[in-house]
Design an enzyme around this catalytic site. Structure first.
Site, PDB file in Angstrom:
ATOM      1  N   CYS A  96     -11.327   3.082  -0.485  1.00 55.58           N
ATOM      2  CA  CYS A  96     -10.021   3.594  -0.046  1.00 55.58           C
ATOM      3  C   CYS A  96      -9.603   2.819   1.197  1.00 55.58           C
ATOM      4  O   CYS A  96     -10.446   2.514   2.052  1.00 55.58           O
ATOM      5  CB  CYS A  96     -10.125   5.082   0.280  1.00 55.58           C
ATOM      6  SG  CYS A  96      -8.585   5.786   0.911  1.00 55.58           S
ATOM      7  N   THR A  97      -8.324   2.518   1.289  1.00 55.77           N
ATOM      8  CA  THR A  97      -7.807   1.748   2.424  1.00 55.77           C
ATOM      9  C   THR A  97      -8.216   2.325   3.778  1.00 55.77           C
ATOM     10  O   THR A  97      -8.435   1.582   4.730  1.00 55.77           O
ATOM     11  CB  THR A  97      -6.264   1.743   2.386  1.00 55.77           C
ATOM     12  OG1 THR A  97      -5.807   3.078   2.151  1.00 55.77           O
ATOM     13  CG2 THR A  97      -5.740   0.827   1.322  1.00 55.77           C
ATOM     14  N   HIS A  98      -8.258   3.664   3.868  1.00 55.05           N
ATOM     15  CA  HIS A  98      -8.483   4.309   5.159  1.00 55.05           C
ATOM     16  C   HIS A  98      -9.941   4.330   5.600  1.00 55.05           C
ATOM     17  O   HIS A  98     -10.232   4.576   6.768  1.00 55.05           O
ATOM     18  CB  HIS A  98      -8.009   5.765   5.102  1.00 55.05           C
ATOM     19  CG  HIS A  98      -6.530   5.930   5.037  1.00 55.05           C
ATOM     20  ND1 HIS A  98      -5.768   5.375   4.040  1.00 55.05           N
ATOM     21  CD2 HIS A  98      -5.671   6.590   5.853  1.00 55.05           C
ATOM     22  CE1 HIS A  98      -4.498   5.695   4.246  1.00 55.05           C
ATOM     23  NE2 HIS A  98      -4.422   6.434   5.336  1.00 55.05           N
ATOM     24  N   TYR A 139      -0.590   8.546  -2.395  1.00 55.71           N
ATOM     25  CA  TYR A 139      -0.634   8.252  -3.823  1.00 55.71           C
ATOM     26  C   TYR A 139      -1.886   8.881  -4.458  1.00 55.71           C
ATOM     27  O   TYR A 139      -1.933   9.129  -5.639  1.00 55.71           O
ATOM     28  CB  TYR A 139      -0.715   6.740  -4.064  1.00 55.71           C
ATOM     29  CG  TYR A 139       0.545   5.940  -3.873  1.00 55.71           C
ATOM     30  CD1 TYR A 139       1.709   6.487  -3.331  1.00 55.71           C
ATOM     31  CD2 TYR A 139       0.567   4.599  -4.254  1.00 55.71           C
ATOM     32  CE1 TYR A 139       2.855   5.707  -3.169  1.00 55.71           C
ATOM     33  CE2 TYR A 139       1.703   3.818  -4.103  1.00 55.71           C
ATOM     34  CZ  TYR A 139       2.842   4.373  -3.560  1.00 55.71           C
ATOM     35  OH  TYR A 139       3.966   3.589  -3.406  1.00 55.71           O
ATOM     36  N   GLY A 140      -2.896   9.083  -3.614  1.00 56.09           N
ATOM     37  CA  GLY A 140      -4.225   9.454  -4.120  1.00 56.09           C
ATOM     38  C   GLY A 140      -4.310  10.787  -4.818  1.00 56.09           C
ATOM     39  O   GLY A 140      -5.265  11.062  -5.543  1.00 56.09           O
ATOM     40  N   CYS A 160      -3.892  -0.984  -1.906  1.00 59.90           N
ATOM     41  CA  CYS A 160      -4.195   0.425  -2.203  1.00 59.90           C
ATOM     42  C   CYS A 160      -5.219   0.537  -3.334  1.00 59.90           C
ATOM     43  O   CYS A 160      -5.001   0.010  -4.433  1.00 59.90           O
ATOM     44  CB  CYS A 160      -2.900   1.118  -2.605  1.00 59.90           C
ATOM     45  SG  CYS A 160      -3.089   2.863  -2.921  1.00 59.90           S
ATOM     46  N   ASN A 161      -6.298   1.228  -3.057  1.00 61.38           N
ATOM     47  CA  ASN A 161      -7.329   1.414  -4.093  1.00 61.38           C
ATOM     48  C   ASN A 161      -6.797   2.242  -5.256  1.00 61.38           C
ATOM     49  O   ASN A 161      -7.126   1.983  -6.409  1.00 61.38           O
ATOM     50  CB  ASN A 161      -8.541   2.123  -3.505  1.00 61.38           C
ATOM     51  CG  ASN A 161      -9.392   1.211  -2.653  1.00 61.38           C
ATOM     52  OD1 ASN A 161     -10.458   0.789  -3.049  1.00 61.38           O
ATOM     53  ND2 ASN A 161      -8.915   0.875  -1.466  1.00 61.38           N
ATOM     54  N   THR A 162      -5.986   3.255  -4.936  1.00 62.61           N
ATOM     55  CA  THR A 162      -5.472   4.131  -5.996  1.00 62.61           C
ATOM     56  C   THR A 162      -4.598   3.327  -6.959  1.00 62.61           C
ATOM     57  O   THR A 162      -4.712   3.465  -8.182  1.00 62.61           O
ATOM     58  CB  THR A 162      -4.672   5.296  -5.370  1.00 62.61           C
ATOM     59  OG1 THR A 162      -5.501   5.934  -4.387  1.00 62.61           O
ATOM     60  CG2 THR A 162      -4.272   6.307  -6.411  1.00 62.61           C
ATOM     61  N   GLU A 186      -6.083   8.809   9.686  1.00 65.12           N
ATOM     62  CA  GLU A 186      -4.706   8.752  10.217  1.00 65.12           C
ATOM     63  C   GLU A 186      -4.618   9.384  11.612  1.00 65.12           C
ATOM     64  O   GLU A 186      -3.751   9.031  12.401  1.00 65.12           O
ATOM     65  CB  GLU A 186      -3.733   9.427   9.253  1.00 65.12           C
ATOM     66  CG  GLU A 186      -3.675   8.690   7.944  1.00 65.12           C
ATOM     67  CD  GLU A 186      -2.279   8.500   7.387  1.00 65.12           C
ATOM     68  OE1 GLU A 186      -1.349   9.145   7.867  1.00 65.12           O
ATOM     69  OE2 GLU A 186      -2.152   7.671   6.475  1.00 65.12           O
ATOM     70  N   ASP A 215       0.857  -1.185   0.000  1.00 65.58           N
ATOM     71  CA  ASP A 215       0.000   0.000   0.000  1.00 65.58           C
ATOM     72  C   ASP A 215       0.894   1.235   0.000  1.00 65.58           C
ATOM     73  O   ASP A 215       2.098   1.134   0.243  1.00 65.58           O
ATOM     74  CB  ASP A 215      -0.890  -0.013   1.261  1.00 65.58           C
ATOM     75  CG  ASP A 215      -1.786   1.221   1.339  1.00 65.58           C
ATOM     76  OD1 ASP A 215      -2.379   1.600   0.307  1.00 65.58           O
ATOM     77  OD2 ASP A 215      -1.869   1.830   2.418  1.00 65.58           O
ATOM     78  N   SER A 216       0.273   2.376  -0.212  1.00 68.65           N
ATOM     79  CA  SER A 216       1.029   3.627  -0.138  1.00 68.65           C
ATOM     80  C   SER A 216       1.481   3.921   1.302  1.00 68.65           C
ATOM     81  O   SER A 216       2.343   4.769   1.509  1.00 68.65           O
ATOM     82  CB  SER A 216       0.166   4.776  -0.652  1.00 68.65           C
ATOM     83  OG  SER A 216      -1.059   4.804   0.050  1.00 68.65           O
TER      84      SER A 216
HETATM   85  N1  DGL Z   1      -3.996   3.864   0.053  1.00 69.94           N
HETATM   86  C1  DGL Z   1      -4.697   4.919  -0.635  1.00 69.94           C
HETATM   87  C2  DGL Z   1      -5.954   4.322  -1.308  1.00 69.94           C
HETATM   88  O1  DGL Z   1      -6.471   3.324  -0.904  1.00 69.94           O
HETATM   89  C3  DGL Z   1      -5.099   6.045   0.285  1.00 69.94           C
HETATM   90  C4  DGL Z   1      -3.940   6.887   0.774  1.00 69.94           C
HETATM   91  C5  DGL Z   1      -3.169   7.556  -0.336  1.00 69.94           C
HETATM   92  O2  DGL Z   1      -3.683   8.505  -0.967  1.00 69.94           O
HETATM   93  O3  DGL Z   1      -2.060   7.125  -0.601  1.00 69.94           O
HETATM   94  O4  DGL Z   1      -6.422   4.855  -2.265  1.00 69.94           O
END
Ligand code: DGL
Length: 274
Positions: A191-193, A46-47, A77-79, A157, A14-15
């Protein structure tokens, strides 16, 4: 003990720390599997970055896991899942690569009756339209809306998931999509978060709307794929967990403990350079 590929860990990246929500779901669904997790904390988020940059970072992260030996790669990571799954499959095949978008789309289609679905995610995930395409492939008539929710990442976060501030942010992002005719019946946490904000999202959209968490459906997809490929761990004991990060092991452990729902110590996190 068998030393075949079945005994190798599953690589997850993941990011940053958010992907620990996906790791948590994976560990719950697959307790005998070992996991090697990499969070690219030095370059998060990353988003907000271009697809080209996200793809480059993703290849470097995946390479670290592949070099250490993994039997399957999960893009938490979804992105990254939204822009780079095919590139990673081309680069690392025949290693199986699982992203979170397809399982999330599958779950959304299973949940919806009306076919009106809202995807929440980072700017990059929403801009790329990958969830929309994955849903339309399964349900061509679906009405798929997208809402970037960048503030959710920061709130998660901070572990600021209760009270007025997250509720106001959720209202601001989601209320415009709750149309008067009530057609919207499914919201995807893309999104992961966002799984840690599921409660506040549910309270804003109301009990009639199903909130879909792509972390849980991804764990189910990984389990099926391991069985299908004969790669499930033969070990009768609980699997191991190894954590890698590209920056600040202390913050990774502190913030990550909440996402993983397990206390982590900085000494448990190995720093790597990509
Ligand atoms: N991990 C990213 C996602 O799931 C979220 C955090 C980021 O922007 O890196 O899209």
């Amino acid at each position: 003990m068998s030393m075949g590929p079945q005994s190798l860990p599953i690589g997850v990246f993941d990011s940053g720390v958010g992907g620990l929500t996906v790791l948590r779901a994976l560990r719950e669904a697959l307790p005998r599997e070992s996991f090697l997790y990499l969070g690219d904390t030095a370059r998060l988020p990353y988003g907000t970055k271009s697809p080209q940059t996200v793809e480059r970072y993703a290849k470097q992260s995946a390479q670290v896991l592949v070099d250490r030996g993994v039997k399957l790669l999960v893009i938490a990571c979804n992105t990254v899942s939204a822009v780079a799954v095919e590139t990673l499959r081309e680069q690392f095949g025949p290693l199986p690569v699982v992203g979170v978008v397809e399982p999330g789309a599958e779950a959304a289609c299973a949940a919806t009756s009306s076919g009106h679905i809202l995807i929440t995610g980072t700017e990059g995930t929403i801009r790329g339209g990958a969830y929309e395409r994955a849903i339309r492939r399964r349900r061509p008539g679906a009405v798929v809306l997208g809402q970037p929710c960048p503030l959710f990442v920061a709130l998660a976060e901070e572990a600021w998931t209760l009270g007025d501030v997250p509720k106001l942010a959720a209202r601001r992002y989601l209320a415009p999509h709750l149309d008067a005719d009530g057609a919207l019946d499914t919201v995807v946490l893309g999104c992961t978060h966002f799984p840690v904000l599921a409660g506040v999202v549910q309270s804003v959209v109301g009990p009639e709307v199903t909130v879909v968490d792509s972390a849980m459906t991804t764990a189910g997809a990984v389990r099926s794929l391991l069985e299908q490929l004969g790669l499930a761990s033969p070990n009768p004991v609980p699997g191991q967990l190894a954590l890698l990060a590209t920056d600040d092991a202390e913050r990774f452990a502190r913030v990550g403990s909440g996402f993983l729902s397990t206390p982590l110590r900085a000494e448990d996190v190995e720093l790597v350079d990509l």
